[in-house]
Write an enzyme that holds these catalytic residues in place. Structure first.
Site, PDB file in Angstrom:
ATOM      1  N   ASP A 112      54.446  69.683 -22.851  1.00  0.00           N
ATOM      2  CA  ASP A 112      53.163  70.240 -22.450  1.00  0.00           C
ATOM      3  C   ASP A 112      52.992  69.884 -20.959  1.00  0.00           C
ATOM      4  O   ASP A 112      53.705  69.009 -20.445  1.00  0.00           O
ATOM      5  CB  ASP A 112      52.089  69.558 -23.327  1.00  0.00           C
ATOM      6  CG  ASP A 112      50.692  69.788 -22.831  1.00  0.00           C
ATOM      7  OD1 ASP A 112      50.317  70.951 -22.674  1.00  0.00           O
ATOM      8  OD2 ASP A 112      49.965  68.794 -22.596  1.00  0.00           O
ATOM      9  N   ASP A 114      49.514  69.792 -18.651  1.00  0.00           N
ATOM     10  CA  ASP A 114      48.346  68.988 -18.254  1.00  0.00           C
ATOM     11  C   ASP A 114      48.147  67.802 -19.187  1.00  0.00           C
ATOM     12  O   ASP A 114      48.091  67.954 -20.402  1.00  0.00           O
ATOM     13  CB  ASP A 114      47.082  69.854 -18.261  1.00  0.00           C
ATOM     14  CG  ASP A 114      47.097  70.852 -17.124  1.00  0.00           C
ATOM     15  OD1 ASP A 114      46.756  70.479 -16.003  1.00  0.00           O
ATOM     16  OD2 ASP A 114      47.491  72.013 -17.372  1.00  0.00           O
ATOM     17  N   ASP A 301      49.533  66.313 -25.267  1.00  0.00           N
ATOM     18  CA  ASP A 301      48.329  65.474 -25.360  1.00  0.00           C
ATOM     19  C   ASP A 301      47.135  66.192 -25.965  1.00  0.00           C
ATOM     20  O   ASP A 301      46.103  65.577 -26.218  1.00  0.00           O
ATOM     21  CB  ASP A 301      47.909  65.010 -23.957  1.00  0.00           C
ATOM     22  CG  ASP A 301      47.294  66.143 -23.162  1.00  0.00           C
ATOM     23  OD1 ASP A 301      47.898  67.236 -23.156  1.00  0.00           O
ATOM     24  OD2 ASP A 301      46.212  65.950 -22.585  1.00  0.00           O
TER      25      ASP A 301
END
Ligand SMILES: O=P(O)(O)OC[C@H]1O[C@H](O[C@H]2O[C@H](CO)[C@@H](O)[C@H](O)[C@H]2O)[C@H](O)[C@@H](O)[C@@H]1O
Length: 359
Positions: A112, A114, A301
């Site tokens: 991922d 960000d 996240d």
């Protein structure tokens, strides 16, 4: 005049509302007491009132979710940090065990962006990854097929990462493209399952920009196949107004759905395609659809990464690693606290490979 109370329940929301109805005495013994003579509430009107009440409840839920986001999905009180860490141990401290499970299998890395490769910052346009992180990702991609899976539009996340040898899945996996350089170049991977929604997303983008321009700090990011409405820099007292405006705009678009990220409201087409589907699509493109010789490692996240963690859990393959400092409900098996630990993990992966996979 007489006042009666009426209690109405809504099966969907479980809400019960008690309403006072005032009407003339003569209406009390009417055979159809609630059917619409002028001036007093009909059943239809009451239900409408209930509907607006439940919509109000939905807005309140949304506001609660907005308040709770970033960090999202806190675990319950009893679920303290230690017991959570036992269930989701650090991928660094468990590194050897993880690697042992991968022996004889092709590792494929999914990252991922960000909050995983770059720290969360106030301005989404300034979420830069460090050069050191870029080098780590570049080195990993020399050894294993590597993909970036992001909510951002593909072009934007590419501009941050700038590694043409990677696979990129932008717009929460709705825009996938293979490497344009390196030994995997030529792989014609391209997948855009939400193409038909482009005009609608553009239209909603314009409408949202117009509606929220009066709210200081609010920002709509056009992620091509989806939109992000950021409120990280909006004063909390204006969140209700922002959520109202967003709901107002998308209420006319039944084909779109609203979800919640880290201080961001995400608007996406109502299609069954998420980061989990992107992961499966990429594994298939790499020739590992049915194979048990593959070991996918997915690091993320965000709530949207849970779809990919779930796919790995269901396949019983590889592992999901959640990046979080706080306990959260997750389908990931392991955890890392922040992007600097993600970098450490990636470096360990290279060292391990450099040692000739020593098990
Ligand atoms: O799937 P991801 O790569 O994690 O993208 C999810 C969203 O990330 C970005 O927003 C988040 O990061 C910003 C920069 O740190 C932060 O300001 C914002 O509050 C976060 O929600 C991105 O801007 C969104 O478009 C992505 O959907």
């Amino acid at each position: 005049m007489t006042t009666q109370r009426m209690v109405i329940s809504d099966a969907n929301s479980g809400l019960t509302m008690s309403i006072a109805i005032t009407r003339p005495e003569s209406a009390l013994f009417s055979p159809k007491p609630l059917v619409s003579p002028s001036g007093y509430l009909t059943k239809k009107m009451l239900l409408k009132k209930l509907e607006s009440f439940t919509n109000g409840a939905k807005i309140n839920n949304l506001i609660e979710a907005m308040r709770a986001s970033s960090p999202t999905r806190r675990a319950t009180d009893s679920d303290d940090h230690n017991s959570w860490t036992l269930r989701h141990p650090s991928a660094i401290s468990m590194f050897d065990e993880i690697m042992r499970a991968s022996i004889g299998k092709q590792i494929v890395v999914f990252l991922d962006y960000d909050g995983t490769l770059s720290p969360i910052v106030d301005d989404p346009d300034c979420a830069f990854m460090t050069n050191e992180m870029r080098e780590a990702v570049k080195d990993v991609a020399k050894l294993f097929p590597t993909a970036i899976v992001s909510g951002r539009c593909r072009a934007k996340v590419y501009n941050f990462v700038r590694l043409p040898e990677l696979y990129y899945a932008g717009s929460h996996g709705m825009d996938i493209k293979g490497p344009s350089k390196g030994h995997r170049k030529g792989n014609p991977v391209l997948c855009q399952p939400a193409r038909e929604f482009l005009p609608m997303i553009d239209e909603v983008h314009k409408a949202l920009v117009e509606k929220i321009k009066y709210i200081p700090g609010a920002l709509v990011e056009n992620n091509k196949f989806c939109l992000s409405v950021h409120y990280r820099r909006v004063e909390e007292k204006r969140w209700v107004e922002l959520a109202d405006q967003v709901k107002l705009v998308i209420k006319d678009y039944q084909e779109l759905k609203l979800s919640q990220g880290r201080k961001v409201l995400e608007i996406r087409p109502m299609i069954k395609w998420d980061k989990g589907n992107a992961l499966e699509f990429l594994l298939e493109s790499l020739g590992y659809a049915e194979s048990n010789k593959v070991f996918p490692v997915y690091i993320g996240d965000d709530r949207t990464d849970e779809d990919a963690f779930k796919v790995l859990r269901n396949r019983g393959q590889g592992l999901g690693i959640l990046v979080s400092k706080v306990p959260k409900e997750t389908n990931a098996s392991y955890s890392l606290q922040e992007p600097s630990e993600v970098m450490q993990f990636l470096k360990r992966l290279m060292e391990w490979h450099g040692k000739g996979c020593p098990y």
